[in-house]
Write a protein that holds these residues in place. Structure first.
Motif, short mmCIF file in Angstrom:
data_model
loop_
_atom_site.label_atom_id
_atom_site.label_comp_id
_atom_site.label_asym_id
_atom_site.label_seq_id
_atom_site.Cartn_x
_atom_site.Cartn_y
_atom_site.Cartn_z
N THR A 30 0.74 -1.30 -0.14
CA THR A 30 0.09 -0.14 0.05
C THR A 30 1.06 1.13 -0.07
O THR A 30 0.32 2.18 0.49
CB THR A 30 -0.81 0.00 1.26
N SER A 34 -0.24 1.42 5.30
CA SER A 34 -1.06 0.69 6.33
C SER A 34 -0.08 0.43 7.27
O SER A 34 -0.33 -0.44 8.26
CB SER A 34 -1.12 -0.80 5.46
N PHE A 45 -2.96 -9.43 17.92
CA PHE A 45 -3.15 -10.96 17.74
C PHE A 45 -1.93 -11.76 17.92
O PHE A 45 -1.93 -12.79 18.54
CB PHE A 45 -3.50 -11.03 16.30
N PHE A 277 1.66 -14.02 12.38
CA PHE A 277 0.43 -13.22 11.96
C PHE A 277 0.79 -12.44 10.65
O PHE A 277 -0.23 -12.44 9.86
CB PHE A 277 0.25 -12.33 13.12
N SER A 281 -1.16 -12.37 6.93
CA SER A 281 -1.58 -11.17 6.30
C SER A 281 -0.89 -10.90 4.95
O SER A 281 -1.67 -10.47 4.18
CB SER A 281 -1.14 -9.82 7.73
N ASN A 284 -2.51 -12.86 2.39
CA ASN A 284 -3.88 -12.24 2.16
C ASN A 284 -3.81 -11.01 1.42
O ASN A 284 -4.32 -11.02 0.38
CB ASN A 284 -4.52 -12.12 3.66
N THR A 285 -2.99 -10.35 1.73
CA THR A 285 -2.85 -8.98 1.17
C THR A 285 -2.42 -8.95 -0.45
O THR A 285 -2.92 -8.43 -1.25
CB THR A 285 -1.62 -8.12 1.93
N VAL D 178 -10.09 -13.80 2.45
CA VAL D 178 -9.37 -14.31 3.38
C VAL D 178 -10.25 -15.77 4.10
O VAL D 178 -11.54 -15.61 3.87
CB VAL D 178 -9.22 -13.42 4.97
N GLN D 188 -11.87 -12.60 12.57
CA GLN D 188 -11.51 -11.43 13.08
C GLN D 188 -9.82 -11.20 12.96
O GLN D 188 -9.49 -9.99 12.31
CB GLN D 188 -11.79 -11.39 14.71
N ARG D 189 -9.26 -12.14 13.23
CA ARG D 189 -7.83 -12.17 12.80
C ARG D 189 -7.37 -11.76 11.63
O ARG D 189 -6.48 -11.14 11.37
CB ARG D 189 -7.22 -13.48 13.41
N ALA D 190 -8.05 -12.84 10.46
CA ALA D 190 -7.65 -12.60 9.37
C ALA D 190 -7.92 -11.22 8.76
O ALA D 190 -7.18 -10.52 8.01
CB ALA D 190 -8.28 -13.86 8.40
N ALA D 192 -8.30 -8.37 10.23
CA ALA D 192 -7.50 -7.28 11.01
C ALA D 192 -6.19 -7.52 10.25
O ALA D 192 -5.56 -6.35 10.02
CB ALA D 192 -7.40 -7.54 12.34
N GLY D 193 -5.79 -8.37 9.80
CA GLY D 193 -4.36 -8.42 9.07
C GLY D 193 -4.32 -7.77 7.74
O GLY D 193 -3.63 -7.25 7.27
N ILE D 194 -5.44 -8.14 6.73
CA ILE D 194 -5.70 -7.75 5.59
C ILE D 194 -6.07 -6.11 5.49
O ILE D 194 -5.66 -5.53 4.65
CB ILE D 194 -6.35 -8.58 4.70
N PRO D 196 -5.64 -3.19 6.92
CA PRO D 196 -4.84 -2.10 6.73
C PRO D 196 -4.35 -1.79 5.16
O PRO D 196 -4.21 -0.63 4.67
CB PRO D 196 -3.59 -2.21 7.52
N SER D 197 -4.42 -3.02 4.63
CA SER D 197 -4.03 -3.01 3.12
C SER D 197 -5.01 -2.52 2.07
O SER D 197 -4.66 -2.53 0.79
CB SER D 197 -2.98 -4.07 2.77
N LEU D 198 -6.35 -2.90 2.50
CA LEU D 198 -7.43 -2.64 1.81
C LEU D 198 -7.86 -0.89 1.40
O LEU D 198 -7.76 -0.34 2.17
CB LEU D 198 -8.48 -3.53 2.28
#
Ligand SMILES: Nc1ncnc2c1ncn2[C@@H]1O[C@H](COP(=O)(O)OP(=O)(O)OP(=O)(O)O)[C@@H](O)[C@H]1O
Ligand SMILES: Nc1ncnc2c1ncn2[C@@H]1O[C@H](COP(=O)(O)OP(=O)(O)OP(=O)(O)O)[C@@H](O)[C@H]1O
Ligand SMILES: [Mg+2]
Ligand SMILES: [Mg+2]
Lengths: 315, 500, 313, 323
Positions: A30, A34, A45, A277, A281, A284-285, D178, D188-190, D192-194, D196-198
């Motif tokens: 990003t 982010s 987490f 974690f 992420s 996923n990102t 996710v 929730q965990r997943a 929360a991780g993605i 910020p970049s969306l």
């Protein structure tokens, strides 16, 4: 130069290095926007993994075969029971915490009684125990989700000076654990037992007592984690601990604790928890599908271990 | 075994031996471990048909040169040749040239049966009936070296006593399916054997050498070195300082060559300390024999043939006085292990941590260990018993075997325990250090400490105030003061025992 | 006659299995038939194979946390490639076995803890399985289906297969000279190394052999279930470890017993059946699985004590 | 809820078993509770002799296959199955059928032809979410998809439905996906991780049970709350209600009713009774909209799942409607 060498000989340094890389790669996606959000989420987490990870680490330090598989079930039961008992009343928060600590205490004793009386290898004993605990959790309220007390829910979800409260709690617990491990007689004892139970016995260490305390400690930490996690996510679920079975073991070993026992470290758990974690992420990102995501997670874990390797495995 | 007579034709034998072909030659070997120069240009040549004795203080580099010859360790300088050929090195090369080795620490696989262990050591044992072949091989060899040994070759090594394991390992190393080994290296082979078995082994070595084989014998028991070897090589600090025919050495000159001064034994037994209540006692074992009793300030020896219940009794004494659930309020009893790797060292730890573990209670306030006090304790003992290491923070495994044993000693003596149990603690400790330790033991005993000491060495048994002789798991005789002689001990261990 | 410790390690699991079986027969006499035995035990066959694989890894002092996902992966391959284009399927499975050997080499050379590496591999195998079968499906190759459902005379297939597995692996690991090397590495690596063996090769071979048995387990599983999914055998990781332990194996020291492992797998399967015959309230059915594990192990302890008393007499 | 007894004596000696592969979430617990409630009544009225529920410890097809084989040994006349895998139980089910046992699967259905299926059109369920969103925000926007457990058929089908919906409504774009494993804390965990970049998210499409977790994650990240499709859990509905009361928040909630287990029970009973029943039955999913939120919330147990239980008459209606 020399201090750099000392630093690099620390096994935990690698999990942090990996964490930083993954963090940067994720934030790059990003263009840096982010970074704050991601860091906060990661701290939050990771904190849960750290809390259960510390307990698991103490147990793993006890030597080959020592792993507590009842961690997920303990978390579930503690969350379920505490939330049911508190029943959304703020005045019951402390009582709830005490009950979940007490519960951990009882489960720890139960685990060790099985190990000791029946001479069952800990892996199997705690696995059997976890089934019983899981059943108890089902029986107590059949998976109904009760909300946490308002104040507690707010505490677990908010932050102090930008650091999530949960992370602060985990930090305090890590501090205590570090002192316990590095500075106290107890820490020496578990490490000695992990290297050679017989030798430990012959130097006058009360082996059974020490192991009992360790299993209790692990169960109490799992209980506290269940209590916090249930409050954080707005209610206990019957499957809420299942993630933490592999996670608790993974963060310990990736963090540089010798699986053969007798050697452990706490900073590594933080590194590994953040790493675990952030890897998910990151993948996923970047929009990987589940299959590739799993494969890459595995490969990254192995890569970190390979780079960090050279730890003399002592057999 | 001091006192074994040497044959008179030794010298003439020496001369034609040096003319024989070299089996192994190591020249100018240098090996360093970090800052430690384990070998600093050592030479060692072994010819066919000779027995070379290798002696030196703990950490002199004996085991290291063994590892070099054996191919397990690549030297940083110098070269090795097998049968005159330079250029090949490594475990397989050494084995191909008929080099076999019995290591200082036992190296059998404890989970395997005796004949399966033979299979590991002898790759040529293959095919359908390898089991039968292996069994025959080991049994024949055992019978040859240790007649009347009584070891069941169908049992798992785990089920054997430490002496039996050592015997099995020795037998396997001397055995050969097609050809016999050319050179057998024995690194302290008798450390767990009692006098009788050691004598059998020495006799066999002479026969083996007589038939043209070579033996490299490492031992801290100078008597057997002097009586068995043709030539003696003395090492000191990684270098060879003497290499002469055995006949030119006596115990005294040998000790001097190693760099120690021989101290006259002037061990005055203290007056009888029995009387009053016992500091430690135990009823007769297995319902027969004599009861056990120890008083304050006594030095009690447990004698008898190896493996006749001495270690078990020490373990029982220790465990009966030590809680498994709750820390003992004041450590009243300490234990010095003989089987280091089994119940002695913590391999991941530094030397210091290994030393201080039993006295943490005294080194800490409110369960927090005071690292300053710990370090000074370590430094004190390092000086007192000369633990050869540049830094007490080094790993325990970086010490030579004898030095590891010293650390275990210091661990027990550093406690405040009034009673110290010792399970053949001088295994692999060199002569000089032994003298120092005896000294320490004596002064500690004078201060009121009680020592209960199992030993396989007669010299040590003779140092005790009172001796219990064991046979088949129970105490068969008690010897006090001047009754403690080799003859009496042997008589009690073999005969039915007057007190049984 | 002196009983060797290996035999003792066998008698106890066998006795607990027999006791459990007697209890099952008492509660459900219908199980005492050809079909009954087959129904009781046929799903134990793949578990037994996975347990043997785990036992091999444990024989060299390692632990495989990826066993479940690997068997799932193999099942997915068996239900897809092996069925549609056998050549490619065989190649993939051979590749998987080679990967196992490579893991053994990496663990040895870098002196890594096997738990971590196999933990990482469990993600990899899981991911590959999801890629091959994103949703459950596939079809068992005809021959595995035939093999697993065939009805030999007198003795049901499940029993025949278990006996064959036990005998073959016993010969391979306890009697053959290669087996000695494998267990030797578990007992004392240094001594094997000093005897001139290449421990890397032994480890790689052991891992490959374990991979081979795990592949067989996946194929057998598909033969029973007719199709696969990516999560089909996740439980095998813990089951296989529990099976080895129940069968008298130990975590370190190369103390293993193939016959014991197979018996352990059978015991675990039977324990599950025992429970469903007991009709416990659903709340406590999961807990009862824990209880039964405890009871079986307590039984083992009891028999162990008995044995010791006999021996010391 | 149980319907009046049409006392069919024919099945009074028959035994029915429930083979359930998982008990670890509130939906499954509600399902077991419904089963318990309806079948106890049926047994006491002697409609059937027994209706025993069995649950496996872990969500594993192999374990469930063993369970089914044990049921064959125990001599049940019918087995009602919520299956861990649509295909991996086929071997065991074939054995059951050849032993003359009636097999009825629901929710997690099986493909073995000899079994009956009470199916929910999961694909349609996924598609309906996008269609609802298309109506609500014609301009479209970015979607976040929370999927279930990888490698499980329900996850695949709902996902396919959502994809089909997005294809039909190209104004929507899935910018992130996710796996929440159908567990709220994992979701929730997943998320929360993605998160910020969306980019800005217009709506979250889910598979049930993850809505509340997603809402929490958005709140924690201090991002505006998008339209989150809910999954009928009480906590989700309560949250929705509070948002609705606060600022008129609008969304929908859709899931399958846990009480479908009771429908499966009656279908099995009817088959044992000798009724002709088609092999494939379809039940509608349970959908809650802005308008009927309050009524549904009122009828949902605290901490539970919105539910519908079936009586014998309801079952007969379903059966006859597909004839
Ligand atoms: N792996 C190692 N790392 C560090 N130092 C080592 C290592 N191996 C040996 N040393 C050191 O090398 C020196 C020689 O050791 P070696 O084992 O050869 O002694 P030794 O003569 O066999 O003694 P002992 O009589 O006690 O067996 C010792 O100072 C020892 O501490
Ligand atoms: N894992 C290890 N780490 C460090 N040093 C080791 C290790 N294992 C062995 N050593 C050291 O390597 C040297 C070579 O030892 P080796 O094991 O061949 O037997 P040894 O020399 O007969 O035994 P010792 O040195 O105990 O007398 C020894 O000094 C030993 O202490
Ligand atoms: Mg040595
Ligand atoms: Mg040495």
């Amino acid at each position: 130069m020399n201090s750099a060498r000392i630093l690099f000989s620390k096994p935990w340094i690698w999990s942090f290095a990996a964490t930083v890389i993954v963090w940067v790669v994720t934030v790059l996606f990003t263009g840096g926007a982010s970074s704050l959000g991601l860091s906060q989420a990661a701290l939050t987490f990771a904190a849960f993994s750290v809390i259960v990870g510390i307990g698991q680490m103490f147990v793993i330090t006890l030597g080959p075969g020592n792993i507590d598989l009842s961690v997920p079930a303990t978390m579930t039961l503690s969350g379920t029971l505490a939330l049911k008992l508190m029943d959304v009343q703020d005045s019951m928060i402390v009582v709830g915490l005490l009950v979940s600590i007490l519960l951990g205490f009882a489960i720890g004793i139960g685990n060790y009684v099985l190990i000791k009386l029946l001479r069952i290898p800990p892996i199997i004993a705690t696995l059997s125990m976890s089934f019983i605990i899981q059943s108890t959790a089902i029986w107590t309220n059949r998976g109904l989700r009760i909300k946490p007390p308002e104040v507690l829910a707010n505490f677990t979800t908010s932050s102090l000076f930008g650091i999530p409260n949960i992370a602060i709690v985990a930090l305090i617990l890590s501090g205590i654990a570090w002192v316990l491990l590095e500075k106290t007689i107890y820490g020496r004892w578990i490490s000695a037992i992990g290297q050679s139970t017989f030798a430990a016995r012959m130097t006058g260490i009360p082996v059974d007592g020490t192991r009992l305390v360790t299993y209790i400690l692990c169960a109490i930490l799992a209980s506290i984690c269940g209590y916090l996690l249930a409050s954080f996510s707005g209610g206990a679920a019957l499957n809420m601990g299942s993630e933490y079975l592999l996670m608790s073991i993974a963060v310990v070993v990736i963090g540089g604790t010798a699986v053969a026992g007798g050697n452990s470290n706490i900073p590594g758990i933080w590194g590994a928890s953040l790493f675990m974690f952030l890897v998910v992420s990151m993948l996923n990102t970047y929009g990987f599908g589940a299959g590739f995501r799993l494969i890459l997670t595995g490969i990254i874990i192995i890569a970190v271990i390979l780079v960090a390797g050279g730890r003399r495995a002592n057999r | 075994m001091p006192g074994v007579c040497r044959t008179t034709n030794d010298v003439s034998r020496m001369n034609d031996v040096t003319a024989r072909p070299e089996v192994v030659a190591a020249r100018g070997i240098k090996v360093t471990f970090g800052a430690v120069k384990a070998l600093d240009g050592a030479d060692l040549v072994i010819h066919a048909g000779e027995c070379v004795g290798l002696v030196g203080h703990n950490g002199a580099g004996k085991s290291t040169i063994v590892n070099v010859i054996n191919g397990g360790l690549t030297p940083h300088a110098g070269d090795i040749s097998y049968g005159g050929n330079v250029g090949q090195h490594g475990i397989s090369a050494a084995r191909a040239n008929g080099v076999r080795c019995v290591f200082q620490e036992l190296s059998l696989c404890p989970n395997l049966i005796v004949n399966e262990n033979a299979r590991i050591m002898h790759a040529e044992l293959a095919g359908w009936n390898w089991r039968a072949k292996a069994l025959a091989l080991v049994e024949r060899q055992l019978r040859e070296i240790f007649p009347g040994h009584g070891i069941d070759c169908d049992s798992t090594v785990d089920d054997l006593s430490i002496a039996e394991r050592q015997m099995v390992e020795i037998a396997i190393s001397f055995a050969g399916l097609h050809d016999r080994p050319k050179l057998v290296i024995l690194d302290e082979p008798t450390s767990s054997l009692d006098a009788g078995l050691a004598a059998q082994l020495m006799a066999y070595i002479r026969r083996f050498v007589g038939e043209g084989g070579s033996v490299l014998l490492i031992s801290h028991i100078l008597g057997e070195i002097l009586s068995t070897s043709d030539r003696i090589v003395v090492m000191k600090d990684g270098r060879v300082v003497a290499d002469r025919p055995a006949s030119e050495f006596s115990t005294r000159t040998l000790v001097e060559a190693m760099g120690n001064v021989v101290r006259e034994k002037e061990w005055l037994r203290s007056s009888d300390k029995r009387g009053g209540t016992a500091a430690l006692s135990m009823p007769a074992r297995r319902g027969h024999g004599l009861p056990f009793e120890a008083h304050r300030g006594e030095m009690i020896g447990l004698a008898g043939l190896g493996g006749h219940g001495q270690t078990e009794m020490l373990l029982d004494l220790y465990l009966s006085r030590n809680g498994n659930w709750w820390p003992a309020r004041k450590g009243e009893i300490a234990f010095v292990a003989g089987d280091r790797s089994l119940n002695g060292t913590f391999p991941l730890w530094s030397i210091l941590n290994n030393l201080s573990i039993a006295s943490l209670g005294n080194l800490s306030s409110r369960s927090i260990v005071d690292q300053g006090r710990e370090t000074s304790l370590g430094d004190g003992w390092k000086k007192r018993i000369e633990i050869r290491t540049p830094d007490m923070e080094n790993r325990i495994l970086s010490l030579s075997g004898g030095n590891q044993q010293k650390v275990l000693f210091a661990r027990a003596l550093a406690t405040t325990a009034g009673i110290v149990l010792m399970d053949d603690p001088m295994r692999g400790v060199d002569v000089g250090t032994k003298q120092e330790v005896y000294e320490i033991l004596r002064s500690e005993a004078a201060n009121g400490r009680t020592f209960i000491w199992y030993s396989t060495e007669m010299d040590e048994i003779r140092l005790c105030d009172r001796v219990y002789v064991f046979r088949e798991g129970s105490i068969v005789a008690e010897l006090v003061g001047n009754e403690i002689t080799e003859q009496n001990v042997l008589a009690a261990s073999f005969s039915g025992g007057e007190a049984a | 006659m002196k009983i060797s410790s290996g035999t003792i390690r066998l008698i106890i699991p066998a006795a607990s299995l027999a006791l459990l079986l007697a209890a099952v027969f008492y509660m459900q006499p219908r199980a005492m038939s050809y079909t009954g035995l087959n129904l009781l035990f046929n799903l134990a066959v793949p578990i037994a194979l996975a347990t043997v694989a785990q036992m091999l890894i444990m024989a060299v002092n390692d632990l495989d946390l990826s066993m479940g996902t690997f068997v799932s992966f193999c099942a997915c391959v068996a239900a897809t490639f092996l069925q549609s284009s056998p050549a490619i399927g065989v190649l993939i499975l051979l590749g998987a076995i080679a990967a196992y050997a490579a893991i053994g080499v990496v663990i040895h050379i870098r002196e890594l803890p096997s738990i971590v590496v196999t933990l990482g591999m469990s993600f990899v195998w899981g991911g590959l399985a999801v890629l091959i079968l994103p949703s459950p499906g596939g079809e068992a190759p005809g021959w595995t289906r035939w093999l697993m459902t065939s009805r030999p005379p007198f003795v049901p297939m499940a029993i025949v297969a278990s006996v064959v597995i036990a005998v073959v692996t016993h010969f391979l690991i306890m009697r053959s000279s290669v087996g000695v090397l494998i267990r030797g590495v578990g007992g004392n690596v240094r001594s094997v190394e000093r005897a001139g063996w290449s421990v890397i090769r032994i480890r790689a071979g052991t891992y490959a052999l374990a991979g081979f048995f795990a592949v067989l387990s996946g194929i057998a599983l598909v033969g029973l279930t007719t199709s696969a999914d990516a999560n089909i055998a996740l439980r095998y990781t813990l089951l296989s470890i529990a099976g080895v332990i129940l069968g008298g194996g130990e975590f370190v020291g190369g103390k293993v017993s193939p016959i014991g492992a197979v018996i352990g797998a059978l015991t675990l399967t039977l324990a599950g059946s025992f429970l469903s015959f007991m009709r416990i309230s659903p709340d406590w059915q999961i807990g009862a699985q824990g209880a039964i594990l405890i009871v079986v192990l307590a039984l083992r302890l009891f028999l162990n004590r008995l044995e010791k008393r006999e021996k010391s007499r | 809820v149980a319907g009046p007894v049409s006392a069919l004596a024919d099945t009074s000696g028959k035994k029915i078993a429930l083979s359930n592969n998982y008990a670890g979430n509130s939906w499954r617990q509600a399902m077991l509770t419904s089963w318990d409630k309806i079948t106890k009544d049926a047994v006491s009225k002697k409609i059937v002799a027994a209706a025993d529920p069995f649950t496996t410890a872990e969500n594993q097809a192999t374990e469930q296959a063993a369970q089914i084989q044990n049921m064959i040994l125990q001599g049940y006349d019918a087995i009602v199955i919520n299956a861990a895998s649509p295909t991996a139980l086929n071997g065991a089910i074939k054995e059951a059928c050849s032993a003359g046992i009636t097999v009825v699967s629901f929710d997690g259905i099986v493909t073995e032809p000899c079994a009956w299926r009470i199916a929910v059109d999961f694909k349609a369920m996924g598609e309906s979410q996008v269609e609802y969103l298309a109506k609500k925000m014609p301009k479209g926007g970015n979607l976040l998809e929370i999927r279930g457990l990888a490698g499980v058929s329900v996850d695949d089908e709902i996902h396919a439905g959502i994809q089909a919906g997005v294809q039909k409504n190209p104004q929507f774009k899935v910018v992130g996906a996710v796996n929440g494993d159908w567990a709220q804390d994992v979701a929730q965990r997943a998320v929360a991780g993605i998160l910020p970049s969306l980019p800005e998210i217009a709506a979250v499409v889910t598979q049930g049970g993850d809505g509340y977790g997603a809402a929490q994650a958005f709140a924690a990240a201090k991002r505006p709350t998008p339209t989150i499709v809910m999954g009928n859990r009480e906590d989700e509905l309560v949250w929705w209600k509070s948002q609705k009361d606060k600022d008129g928040y609008e969304t929908m909630s859709v899931s399958i009713a846990p009480g479908v287990s009771t429908l499966a029970f009656w279908v099995a009973q009817q088959i044992l009774d000798g009724k002709q029943v088609k092999k494939d039955l379809v039940v509608p999913f349970l959908r809650i909209d802005q308008a009927n939120l309050e009524t549904n919330l009122a009828g949902t147990q605290k901490g539970g799942v919105a539910n519908v239980e079936y009586s014998l008459e309801d079952a007969q209606k379903v059966i006859s409607s597909t004839k």
